[in-house]
Structure formats: C-alpha cells, structure tokens
Scaffold this motif. Structure first.
Motif, PDB file in Angstrom:
ATOM      1  N   GLY A   1       0.870  -1.167   0.000  1.00  0.00           N
ATOM      2  CA  GLY A   1       0.000   0.000   0.000  1.00  0.00           C
ATOM      3  C   GLY A   1       0.913   1.225   0.000  1.00  0.00           C
ATOM      4  O   GLY A   1       1.751   1.376   0.890  1.00  0.00           O
ATOM      5  N   VAL A   2       0.780   2.064  -1.013  1.00  0.00           N
ATOM      6  CA  VAL A   2       1.721   3.183  -1.161  1.00  0.00           C
ATOM      7  C   VAL A   2       1.017   4.497  -0.792  1.00  0.00           C
ATOM      8  O   VAL A   2      -0.131   4.733  -1.178  1.00  0.00           O
ATOM      9  CB  VAL A   2       2.265   3.246  -2.604  1.00  0.00           C
ATOM     10  N   LEU A   3       1.718   5.351  -0.046  1.00  0.00           N
ATOM     11  CA  LEU A   3       1.134   6.610   0.432  1.00  0.00           C
ATOM     12  C   LEU A   3       1.420   7.730  -0.570  1.00  0.00           C
ATOM     13  O   LEU A   3       2.535   7.824  -1.100  1.00  0.00           O
ATOM     14  CB  LEU A   3       1.719   6.971   1.795  1.00  0.00           C
ATOM     15  N   ARG A   4       0.389   8.569  -0.786  1.00  0.00           N
ATOM     16  CA  ARG A   4       0.611   9.803  -1.543  1.00  0.00           C
ATOM     17  C   ARG A   4       0.883  10.885  -0.517  1.00  0.00           C
ATOM     18  O   ARG A   4       0.031  11.166   0.331  1.00  0.00           O
ATOM     19  CB  ARG A   4      -0.626  10.163  -2.374  1.00  0.00           C
ATOM     20  N   VAL A   5       2.083  11.456  -0.544  1.00  0.00           N
ATOM     21  CA  VAL A   5       2.492  12.374   0.518  1.00  0.00           C
ATOM     22  C   VAL A   5       2.970  13.689  -0.087  1.00  0.00           C
ATOM     23  O   VAL A   5       3.769  13.685  -1.027  1.00  0.00           O
ATOM     24  CB  VAL A   5       3.645  11.762   1.358  1.00  0.00           C
ATOM     25  N   THR A   6       2.463  14.801   0.442  1.00  0.00           N
ATOM     26  CA  THR A   6       2.960  16.123   0.037  1.00  0.00           C
ATOM     27  C   THR A   6       3.329  16.891   1.302  1.00  0.00           C
ATOM     28  O   THR A   6       2.481  17.071   2.182  1.00  0.00           O
ATOM     29  CB  THR A   6       1.881  16.911  -0.738  1.00  0.00           C
ATOM     30  N   ASP A   7       4.575  17.328   1.374  1.00  0.00           N
ATOM     31  CA  ASP A   7       5.073  18.076   2.539  1.00  0.00           C
ATOM     32  C   ASP A   7       4.718  17.384   3.852  1.00  0.00           C
ATOM     33  O   ASP A   7       4.254  18.020   4.811  1.00  0.00           O
ATOM     34  CB  ASP A   7       4.483  19.496   2.552  1.00  0.00           C
ATOM     35  N   GLY A   8       4.883  16.082   3.889  1.00  0.00           N
ATOM     36  CA  GLY A   8       4.648  15.339   5.137  1.00  0.00           C
ATOM     37  C   GLY A   8       3.195  15.027   5.409  1.00  0.00           C
ATOM     38  O   GLY A   8       2.862  14.321   6.348  1.00  0.00           O
ATOM     39  N   ARG A   9       2.295  15.559   4.555  1.00  0.00           N
ATOM     40  CA  ARG A   9       0.873  15.289   4.755  1.00  0.00           C
ATOM     41  C   ARG A   9       0.451  14.138   3.827  1.00  0.00           C
ATOM     42  O   ARG A   9       0.740  14.159   2.638  1.00  0.00           O
ATOM     43  CB  ARG A   9       0.049  16.547   4.448  1.00  0.00           C
ATOM     44  N   VAL A  10      -0.247  13.153   4.403  1.00  0.00           N
ATOM     45  CA  VAL A  10      -0.693  12.017   3.595  1.00  0.00           C
ATOM     46  C   VAL A  10      -1.998  12.402   2.910  1.00  0.00           C
ATOM     47  O   VAL A  10      -2.969  12.778   3.569  1.00  0.00           O
ATOM     48  CB  VAL A  10      -0.905  10.763   4.474  1.00  0.00           C
ATOM     49  N   GLU A  11      -1.998  12.281   1.579  1.00  0.00           N
ATOM     50  CA  GLU A  11      -3.214  12.646   0.836  1.00  0.00           C
ATOM     51  C   GLU A  11      -4.043  11.427   0.475  1.00  0.00           C
ATOM     52  O   GLU A  11      -5.214  11.561   0.118  1.00  0.00           O
ATOM     53  CB  GLU A  11      -2.827  13.419  -0.418  1.00  0.00           C
ATOM     54  N   GLY A  12      -3.443  10.263   0.569  1.00  0.00           N
ATOM     55  CA  GLY A  12      -4.213   9.064   0.265  1.00  0.00           C
ATOM     56  C   GLY A  12      -3.301   7.853   0.226  1.00  0.00           C
ATOM     57  O   GLY A  12      -2.082   7.952   0.399  1.00  0.00           O
ATOM     58  N   VAL A  13      -3.932   6.693   0.010  1.00  0.00           N
ATOM     59  CA  VAL A  13      -3.165   5.453  -0.049  1.00  0.00           C
ATOM     60  C   VAL A  13      -3.678   4.655  -1.237  1.00  0.00           C
ATOM     61  O   VAL A  13      -4.880   4.615  -1.497  1.00  0.00           O
ATOM     62  CB  VAL A  13      -3.278   4.668   1.278  1.00  0.00           C
ATOM     63  N   VAL A  14      -2.775   4.065  -1.989  1.00  0.00           N
ATOM     64  CA  VAL A  14      -3.168   3.283  -3.155  1.00  0.00           C
ATOM     65  C   VAL A  14      -2.508   1.895  -3.049  1.00  0.00           C
ATOM     66  O   VAL A  14      -1.322   1.781  -2.786  1.00  0.00           O
ATOM     67  CB  VAL A  14      -2.873   4.040  -4.475  1.00  0.00           C
ATOM     68  N   GLU A  15      -3.350   0.855  -3.231  1.00  0.00           N
ATOM     69  CA  GLU A  15      -2.877  -0.523  -3.023  1.00  0.00           C
ATOM     70  C   GLU A  15      -2.162  -1.055  -4.259  1.00  0.00           C
ATOM     71  O   GLU A  15      -2.693  -0.981  -5.371  1.00  0.00           O
ATOM     72  CB  GLU A  15      -4.058  -1.442  -2.692  1.00  0.00           C
ATOM     73  N   LYS A  16      -0.978  -1.579  -4.053  1.00  0.00           N
ATOM     74  CA  LYS A  16      -0.195  -2.268  -5.097  1.00  0.00           C
ATOM     75  C   LYS A  16      -0.256  -1.553  -6.464  1.00  0.00           C
ATOM     76  O   LYS A  16      -0.666  -2.153  -7.480  1.00  0.00           O
ATOM     77  CB  LYS A  16      -0.676  -3.707  -5.241  1.00  0.00           C
ATOM     78  N   PRO A  17       0.136  -0.300  -6.526  1.00  0.00           N
ATOM     79  CA  PRO A  17       0.028   0.436  -7.789  1.00  0.00           C
ATOM     80  C   PRO A  17       1.145   0.064  -8.765  1.00  0.00           C
ATOM     81  O   PRO A  17       2.283  -0.168  -8.372  1.00  0.00           O
ATOM     82  CB  PRO A  17       0.188   1.894  -7.354  1.00  0.00           C
ATOM     83  N   ALA A  18       0.782   0.025 -10.073  1.00  0.00           N
ATOM     84  CA  ALA A  18       1.801  -0.211 -11.096  1.00  0.00           C
ATOM     85  C   ALA A  18       2.723   1.006 -11.181  1.00  0.00           C
ATOM     86  O   ALA A  18       3.911   0.888 -11.474  1.00  0.00           O
ATOM     87  CB  ALA A  18       1.108  -0.456 -12.433  1.00  0.00           C
ATOM     88  N   ASP A  19       2.149   2.174 -10.902  1.00  0.00           N
ATOM     89  CA  ASP A  19       2.904   3.414 -11.014  1.00  0.00           C
ATOM     90  C   ASP A  19       2.857   4.133  -9.645  1.00  0.00           C
ATOM     91  O   ASP A  19       2.050   5.044  -9.444  1.00  0.00           O
ATOM     92  CB  ASP A  19       2.234   4.267 -12.106  1.00  0.00           C
ATOM     93  N   PRO A  20       3.708   3.709  -8.721  1.00  0.00           N
ATOM     94  CA  PRO A  20       3.587   4.202  -7.338  1.00  0.00           C
ATOM     95  C   PRO A  20       3.811   5.716  -7.221  1.00  0.00           C
ATOM     96  O   PRO A  20       4.738   6.251  -7.837  1.00  0.00           O
ATOM     97  CB  PRO A  20       4.691   3.458  -6.585  1.00  0.00           C
ATOM     98  N   PRO A  21       2.978   6.391  -6.437  1.00  0.00           N
ATOM     99  CA  PRO A  21       3.118   7.841  -6.289  1.00  0.00           C
ATOM    100  C   PRO A  21       4.289   8.246  -5.380  1.00  0.00           C
ATOM    101  O   PRO A  21       4.637   9.433  -5.319  1.00  0.00           O
ATOM    102  CB  PRO A  21       1.785   8.256  -5.650  1.00  0.00           C
TER     103      PRO A  21
END
Ligand code: TTP
Length: 394
Positions: free
Chosen positions: A136-156
């Motif tokens: 599960g990969v976290l989308r993070v901007t400036d230390g803030r988590v914006e979301g989580v995406v499971e097993k992405p082919a193109d991880p953020p």
C-alpha cells in the motif's frame, strides 16, 4: 493513547507454519510476535490495549493473560476474519470517544519511530522501500498524507503503509466501510477518509518488518536476537565455546565440543551437542535438540523439534515437533546464485535471499540420508523416505 492491536488474521501466506499456530504466536527471539508488538506499544505510549484475536484465538489469549502488563490489556474476538476495518470495529465498544492507535500485531516496528507516532494527532507510519508496487503506497505532500493506493503499477512515492496509525476519534464512526474488490473491509478505506478530512501526517519509520511470509520470520529473529545482550544461563560445558551475543536460557544444556557463534538464542530445555556448530543468528526454541555432528546456520527451530545427528540445516524454518533423520542435508544456495524462491499461496515468490533453505510445518519427519533442495516447503505432518532427494513441495 488507547491502542488496538490486530491479531486475528489467519496468516495464510505464512503456511504451513500457521497450520496450528496463529501467526502472532510465532517465536521471535524467545517471545511471541504479538507480545513484542504489545511491549513496544506500551513502552511507546499505549495507555491501554485492546487486542483483536480470531484465528486460533485461545493461544493468543493465553499468552496475553499469563503476562503482567503495566497498562490494562484485554482481548476481543473477531469471529470471522472479514478484514482490518472489521477487526477494529470488533474493538469499538471497548474504546473511548478519543483518538486511537491501531497496530498490526504481526509487524515489528522500531521503538523510537513508534514513540513519534504516539506523539502525533492523526498519522500513519511510513517506510521507504525501493520497489513499492507490492505494498500500500502513500501519496504524501510536505509530510501530509493525501491518500493510499494498493499495489500500484505506477507508485506515487516510495513510502509504504506500515499498518501503524493514529486515527482521530471521529474515525470510530467510519469503520462500516464497503467490501473491497478482494472482499474485505479494509482499514485503508478509513485512512483514506481520514486523509480527506484531517491533516494526517506521514511518520517516517526507521525500521519496520511485516512478518507475513516464512523468510520474514527469519528476518524478524535476525533483528531481535541481534538487539539482545549476551546472557548465558543453563548447564554449559567448559569445553563448549560461546562466541559473541549468545543467549542460553536456564534449563538448557550445552555439551562439550559445541561452538555457538552469536547472535544466537537457545531457549529453555534445549539440548545442544556434543560437537555441534550453531551459527549465523539461529533461534533454537524450547525443548529442542541439536545433536552430534550437526551444523545449524541462520535458522529458526521451533519448540520440541530435533536435529539429532549428522545434519546440515541452513537458512531454514522448522515448525514444532519436527524430526530430521540422521544425515539429512538441506541445500540453501542455487547454482546460479539467484535469490531462492518459495511457493506462497500457490505462487512462486522470490524470498530476496541468495541463501534460503526449507520450511517445515509442524510434525515433519525426514528419513536418514535424505537431501532437500532449496526453497522446498514441507507441509505439516509430511514425511520424507530414507535416501530420498526432495525437489518438490509436499
Ligand atoms: P494481513 O496480513 O492482511 O492478513 P493475515 O495476517 O491474515 O495474513 P495473510 O494475508 O497471510 O492471510 O493482516 C494484517 C493484520 O491485520 C494482521 O495483524 C492480522 C490482522 N487482521 C485481523 O485482525 N482481522 C482480519 O480480518 C484480517 C484480514 C487481518
């Protein structure tokens, strides 16, 4: 902070080691995995803990009940393993209307990072990996988590979800999520909602290990045995040599001619030698036997198992009550030097380890002079005939 520890899962990726033993009860440097998780949580700031048990629940309940904890610890039972959000929902009636921490009871976290998590308002522990696509990969901007995406082919990002969270009190009302594509009620859906309504911080963890597959149990023991201090009890012969960080519990016997190279852990009631060589971060569980002319390297040998004569066992995991016949030899290195693969839930998966031997479920018996190839899984109760060469799982 009030804390929920999730320990109800079936541990299907850890089979056959979880055929009789729930994953949270697998041994890590002398303690069940879930006990380590609870100790770390309490040291890091848990004010009370609710442990969600389910699969083979009695063993987990007993292990928790027989220990003295410095904060209240109780268990609740998730009758069907419907997912992590459902597991937290099982604990909901025991929680106060206040922020709460959730931890996976089958993971190891470093204590400093966990302390930082406990100091946060709304947060998720993140861990940097090279290949995030299977997490599960976290989308993070400036230390803030914006979301989580499971097993992405193109991880953020390279930051993956460690399964350690601080949720705001409001999240108690968000646990009734819909079933995911894989048919589970997922806590990550609750995290996603928290990210959309609150400032959820990413807490970078220095160390984290998800103990989901057999080789990760080896890694868990490597981590935690290396962290211990040398402590030699038991009956140790003057003619044995114990080098480095070796832990020998009381009631263990080390016979003459034994060499143990630390880090190594020999639990109570074990008998080693004479003339045995134990090395490379090995864990010998309670009442195990390692006999004459045996070399055990970087392995986990669980309670009541025996490697009594003339055997080589390397980079392997033996469940409980296994007996390896005299002259059993385990291969732990491919000729091409590539990482050894293991079958996990029907798929061949790389262990990421150049050296890996075998996994034996509880009660496996091998005959004399047999040879077992790298990456073989023997299910609970399997037998190997004398002189056989094992090239396939059974
Ligand atoms: P997982 O690792 O996803 O599930 P698992 O432990 O059953 O293992 P496997 O995938 O190999 O079958 O679970 C993450 C954590 O959540 C783990 O500590 C177990 C716990 N859990 C529950 O408590 N209840 C559940 O219904 C599920 C699915 C998991």
């Amino acid at each position: 902070m009030q804390t929920v520890v999730l320990a109800a899962g079936e541990g299907t990726r850890m089979r056959p080691l979880t055929a009789n033993t729930p994953k949270p009860m697998l041994p890590v440097a002398g303690k069940p995995l879930v006990v380590r998780c609870l100790e770390d949580a309490i040291e890091s700031g848990a004010s009370r803990v609710v442990v969600v048990v389910g699969y083979e629940a009695d063993a987990v309940r007993t292990a928790i009940a027989e220990r003295d904890w410095s904060v209240p610890v109780e268990t609740v039972t998730q009758t069907e393993q419907r997912g992590t959000a459902d597991a937290v929902r099982t604990a909901r009636s025991e929680l106060e209307e206040a922020p709460f921490v959730v931890l996976n009871g089958d993971a190891l976290y470093d204590r400093e990072s966990l302390e930082e998590l406990y100091d946060s308002d709304a947060a998720v522990g993140s861990y940097r990996v090279e290949n995030p696509s299977s997490y599960g990969v976290l989308r993070v901007t400036d230390g803030r988590v914006e979301g989580v995406v499971e097993k992405p082919a193109d991880p953020p990002s390279n930051l993956v979800n460690t399964g350690a969270y601080v949720f705001p009190a409001a999240a108690l009302a968000w646990l009734d999520v819909d079933e995911s594509e894989r048919g589970e009620l997922e806590l990550t859906d609750v995290l996603q909602r928290a990210c959309e309504t609150t400032d959820v911080r990413s807490i970078p963890f220095d160390r984290w290990l998800d103990v989901g597959r057999p080789w990760e149990l080896l890694a868990a023991n490597e981590w935690k045995i290396a962290d211990l201090d040398r402590e030699v009890g038991g009956d140790v012969s003057d003619d044995a040599e114990l080098r480095g960080t070796v832990i020998v519990e009381n009631d263990a016997t080390i016979e003459p001619g034994v060499v143990i190279e630390g880090p190594a852990y020999v639990a109570a009631g074990s008998h080693v030698g004479p003339n045995a060589y134990v090395r490379g971060t090995t864990y010998l569980g309670p009442d195990t036997r390692v006999g004459h002319g045996v070399e055990v390297k970087n392995s986990v040998v669980m309670a009541d198992s025996a490697v009594p004569h003339l055997t080589y066992l390397g980079d392997s995991v033996l469940g409980e009550d296994v007996n390896l016949g005299a002259g059993t030899t385990v291969a732990n290195l491919r000729h091409d030097g590539e990482p050894v693969e293991l079958t996990v839930k029907g798929d061949r998966v790389s262990t990421g380890r150049r050296k890996f031997g075998i996994v034996c479920g509880d009660g496996v018996r091998t005959g004399i002079n047999c040879t077992i190839n790298v990456g073989i899984v023997l299910s609970a109760g399997a037998t190997v005939a004398p002189g056989e060469t094992v090239l396939r799982d059974r």
